[in-house]
Scaffold this motif. Sequence first.
Motif, PDB file in Angstrom:
ATOM      1  N   ASP A 148      64.373  72.148  70.906  1.00 20.60           N
ATOM      2  CA  ASP A 148      63.507  73.302  70.884  1.00 20.60           C
ATOM      3  C   ASP A 148      63.426  73.751  72.162  1.00 20.60           C
ATOM      4  OD1 ASP A 148      61.402  75.367  70.871  1.00 20.60           O
ATOM      5  OD2 ASP A 148      60.209  74.072  69.500  1.00 20.60           O
ATOM      6  N   LYS A 149      63.967  74.780  72.511  1.00 22.42           N
ATOM      7  CA  LYS A 149      64.193  75.289  74.011  1.00 22.42           C
ATOM      8  C   LYS A 149      63.080  75.900  74.575  1.00 22.42           C
ATOM      9  CE  LYS A 149      69.122  76.464  73.914  1.00 22.42           C
ATOM     10  NZ  LYS A 149      70.038  77.669  74.048  1.00 22.42           N
ATOM     11  N   GLY A 150      62.058  76.453  73.778  1.00 25.52           N
ATOM     12  CA  GLY A 150      60.692  76.766  74.312  1.00 25.52           C
ATOM     13  C   GLY A 150      59.759  75.596  74.400  1.00 25.52           C
ATOM     14  N   HIS A 151      59.853  74.840  73.565  1.00 25.30           N
ATOM     15  CA  HIS A 151      58.872  73.380  73.822  1.00 25.30           C
ATOM     16  C   HIS A 151      59.388  72.777  74.946  1.00 25.30           C
ATOM     17  CE1 HIS A 151      56.409  70.236  72.927  1.00 25.30           C
ATOM     18  NE2 HIS A 151      57.441  69.368  72.850  1.00 25.30           N
ATOM     19  N   PHE A 152      60.887  72.483  75.205  1.00 24.84           N
ATOM     20  CA  PHE A 152      61.424  71.753  76.373  1.00 24.84           C
ATOM     21  C   PHE A 152      61.100  72.527  77.459  1.00 24.84           C
ATOM     22  CE2 PHE A 152      64.968  70.989  79.430  1.00 24.84           C
ATOM     23  CZ  PHE A 152      65.194  69.820  79.081  1.00 24.84           C
ATOM     24  N   ARG A 153      61.183  73.941  77.823  1.00 26.20           N
ATOM     25  CA  ARG A 153      60.769  74.792  79.103  1.00 26.20           C
ATOM     26  C   ARG A 153      59.131  74.423  79.150  1.00 26.20           C
ATOM     27  NH1 ARG A 153      63.819  79.863  80.134  1.00 26.20           N
ATOM     28  NH2 ARG A 153      62.584  79.909  81.813  1.00 26.20           N
ATOM     29  N   ALA A 162      52.589  66.228  64.888  1.00 29.45           N
ATOM     30  CA  ALA A 162      51.454  65.949  63.924  1.00 29.45           C
ATOM     31  C   ALA A 162      51.989  65.408  62.687  1.00 29.45           C
ATOM     32  CB  ALA A 162      50.430  67.059  63.939  1.00 29.45           C
ATOM     33  N   SER A 163      53.091  66.163  62.137  1.00 32.20           N
ATOM     34  CA  SER A 163      53.519  66.082  60.775  1.00 32.20           C
ATOM     35  C   SER A 163      54.160  64.654  60.564  1.00 32.20           C
ATOM     36  CB  SER A 163      54.455  67.260  60.607  1.00 32.20           C
ATOM     37  OG  SER A 163      55.627  67.050  61.190  1.00 32.20           O
ATOM     38  N   SER A 164      54.737  64.070  61.775  1.00 30.23           N
ATOM     39  CA  SER A 164      55.230  62.822  61.742  1.00 30.23           C
ATOM     40  C   SER A 164      54.609  61.987  63.035  1.00 30.23           C
ATOM     41  CB  SER A 164      56.743  62.785  61.924  1.00 30.23           C
ATOM     42  OG  SER A 164      57.355  63.709  61.029  1.00 30.23           O
ATOM     43  N   PRO A 165      53.484  61.359  62.707  1.00 28.15           N
ATOM     44  CA  PRO A 165      52.850  60.536  63.851  1.00 28.15           C
ATOM     45  C   PRO A 165      53.827  59.519  64.469  1.00 28.15           C
ATOM     46  CG  PRO A 165      51.383  60.714  61.783  1.00 28.15           C
ATOM     47  CD  PRO A 165      53.019  61.010  61.281  1.00 28.15           C
ATOM     48  N   GLY A 166      53.523  59.608  65.764  1.00 24.24           N
ATOM     49  CA  GLY A 166      54.346  58.616  66.587  1.00 24.24           C
ATOM     50  C   GLY A 166      55.884  59.205  66.942  1.00 24.24           C
ATOM     51  N   VAL A 167      56.215  60.253  66.451  1.00 22.40           N
ATOM     52  CA  VAL A 167      57.466  60.621  66.661  1.00 22.40           C
ATOM     53  C   VAL A 167      57.111  61.961  67.594  1.00 22.40           C
ATOM     54  CG1 VAL A 167      59.569  62.001  65.965  1.00 22.40           C
ATOM     55  CG2 VAL A 167      58.376  60.175  64.417  1.00 22.40           C
ATOM     56  N   PRO A 168      57.946  61.909  68.907  1.00 23.13           N
ATOM     57  CA  PRO A 168      57.868  63.028  69.713  1.00 23.13           C
ATOM     58  C   PRO A 168      58.690  64.329  69.206  1.00 23.13           C
ATOM     59  CG  PRO A 168      58.911  61.347  70.540  1.00 23.13           C
ATOM     60  CD  PRO A 168      58.643  60.806  69.288  1.00 23.13           C
ATOM     61  N   ASN A 171      55.265  71.519  83.310  1.00 22.24           N
ATOM     62  CA  ASN A 171      54.151  70.623  83.967  1.00 22.24           C
ATOM     63  C   ASN A 171      54.419  70.288  85.137  1.00 22.24           C
ATOM     64  OD1 ASN A 171      51.519  70.987  81.997  1.00 22.24           O
ATOM     65  ND2 ASN A 171      53.474  70.801  80.668  1.00 22.24           N
ATOM     66  N   PHE A 172      55.924  69.986  85.551  1.00 24.46           N
ATOM     67  CA  PHE A 172      56.495  69.368  86.738  1.00 24.46           C
ATOM     68  C   PHE A 172      56.413  70.445  88.011  1.00 24.46           C
ATOM     69  CE2 PHE A 172      57.698  66.838  83.211  1.00 24.46           C
ATOM     70  CZ  PHE A 172      57.669  65.509  83.655  1.00 24.46           C
ATOM     71  N   PRO A 173      55.690  70.390  88.733  1.00 26.48           N
ATOM     72  CA  PRO A 173      55.863  71.457  89.898  1.00 26.48           C
ATOM     73  C   PRO A 173      56.906  71.275  90.645  1.00 26.48           C
ATOM     74  CG  PRO A 173      54.229  69.718  90.515  1.00 26.48           C
ATOM     75  CD  PRO A 173      54.659  69.485  89.089  1.00 26.48           C
TER      76      PRO A 173
END
Length: 187
Positions: free
Chosen positions: A20-25, A9-15, A30-32
């Motif tokens: 970030d290991k927590g975010h990665f996990r 959100a701080s850089s729109p369009g940038v994933p 979301n993939f069963p």
Amino acid sequence: MQSESGTNASSPGVPDSPHDKGHFRQVLGNFPTSVVAITAGIPGSRPEGMIVGSFTSVSLDPPLVAFLADRSSGTFPRIRAAGRFCVNALAADQEVLCRSMATRSADRFDGVPWRLSPLGNPVLDGVVAWIDCELAEVVEIGDHCLAVGRVHALRAESAKTPLLFFRGGYGDYFSTTSLVLDRLVGW
């Protein structure tokens, strides 16, 4: 901050960063994934077993499968040294077995009914299917080892649905009306 579109959100369009290991996990959760027990018979010792959620078919000709083992695993080196393993596809009703096999305890097989596969590896009772393999190759990739197995024998054991891991929990996320398994294997 993440927007609803999955971008920063701080850089729109940038994933968001994959570093970030927590975010990665959280995103990959979301993939069963199917939950399998990798077992190996160890001559002169108790059998070994570990739970993995990263199992896949690799090749039909020759028949190859693979799984990923954490490089910090204390069990995988013993399975690797055995040179063979059995993939046990756990059934949806085997979460308790899954949790006990996932511990670092040496008594993972206490009270667990099993029989020997053609290669001498444990086949756990009540599984959906099993695949008996000779270890063909191990490749170290990042913080895991990719173990490739040459399939020696395999069997579908039951029409049960598999145990899945999804968004941090175990369960059975498929409705039996969406499966064509009954027609494929004659159940």
